[in-house]
Scaffold this motif. Sequence first.
Motif: not given
Length: 423
Positions: A57, A44-45, A257-258, A48, A54
């Motif tokens: 992601s 995910a990182v 992400i959170h 992004a 984002d």
Amino acid sequence: MSGTVAVDGRTFDLAALRRRTLWVLSIGQVLGGLAFGATVSLGAVLAASVSGQDALSGLAAASTTLGAAIAAIPLARLARRRGRRPALSTGMAVALAGVMLVLVAGGLRSFPVLIAGFLLIGSGQAANLQSRFAAVDLATDRSRGRDLSVVVWATTIGAVLGPNLVGPGEALGDALGMPHLTGPYLFTVAAQLLGIALYLSALRPDPLRLADRIAAGASAVRSAVMHTDRPRAARYAIFATAAAHGVMASVMAMTPIHLMGEGATIEIVGLTISLHILGMYGLSPVFGILADRVGRVATILLGQALFVGALTTAALGQMSTFAVTIGLILLGLGWSASTVAGSALLTEASAEALRTRRQGRSDLAMNLVGSIGAILAGVILGRLGYAGLAWCALAIVVVVAALSPLGRHRHPTVAPESERART
């Protein structure tokens, strides 16, 4: 399963061969878990970073699970035609090609190439999932849950180690002049190469082909692998494992992400994902033993109860890294109980001629649901927040629990000859 069987002029003790097969599959899962852990923690990182958005992601995890879904049926068919050994090694080889594409995408800063790489990496995840079915090709009903869970547990080592190789991998990548966030994938390349070599050289005789010979041969051991067909229970098993995977994948994919949005460092994110993966695999033998002793459906329901605790904790404690981490651990435990018991139920509820086909369909369903869940999770996270995502996932858990009586269907039927012929 006990007794002996002759293969290619050699006589094998089935109990010893089953133990040896479990060892080979377990070592392969350790190596495959390295790739899974690194992909989950960085995917995910990296998406992004490369895309600059984002909101995109979630496509990293979605692409990996979609790739696993695409590969599930072809790998199952390859296993049916030629055995587990070529199917597992092929899945890992395709994943290795995907890792190389990810490295190229990092250098080119190309988002389409990155997504293509993650799609191919999904083939390795499909092979990892298929390994749990390979573990029970030679098992009996009394040991099926335990044998399956041993191979699932072996993933713990690689999957937990993978995210924690992010720091050393980045240092190695920097020393070699590699693009940002791609260094850890060097460990993935090495692990995939070793896994391919292991399956090709050591998974002999092939467990699925041997099981087919036993089923067609001596009646003394034939009854241990032959099953009457219980289609309603098999369908529930497929649904329960797919739903569990969707719940797990959607919440897990958005957690990095959170947490980073709340100020957590990449090291904290890596630790959280490691603990989550430990929950997924670390206690799987316990759930396997429970599935054998108290029943498949009862263990699936235990998984749903763990999901309730996980999602409630994550939702109510979304501002706390500690609470989110506890929620992720429980999420992994719920996935483990549901997947181990559901996979065992599917295998024993399927006649021999239908088993491999249904196993492929189960993996297809798992990964399609996981892919769709990861995509929708990004949208839900943006609109309803992390707590809203958890409450939405909880609705799926309620449905699985409500339909559990279907898994207790006790009226077996024999697979028709037409179904046998198609395999």
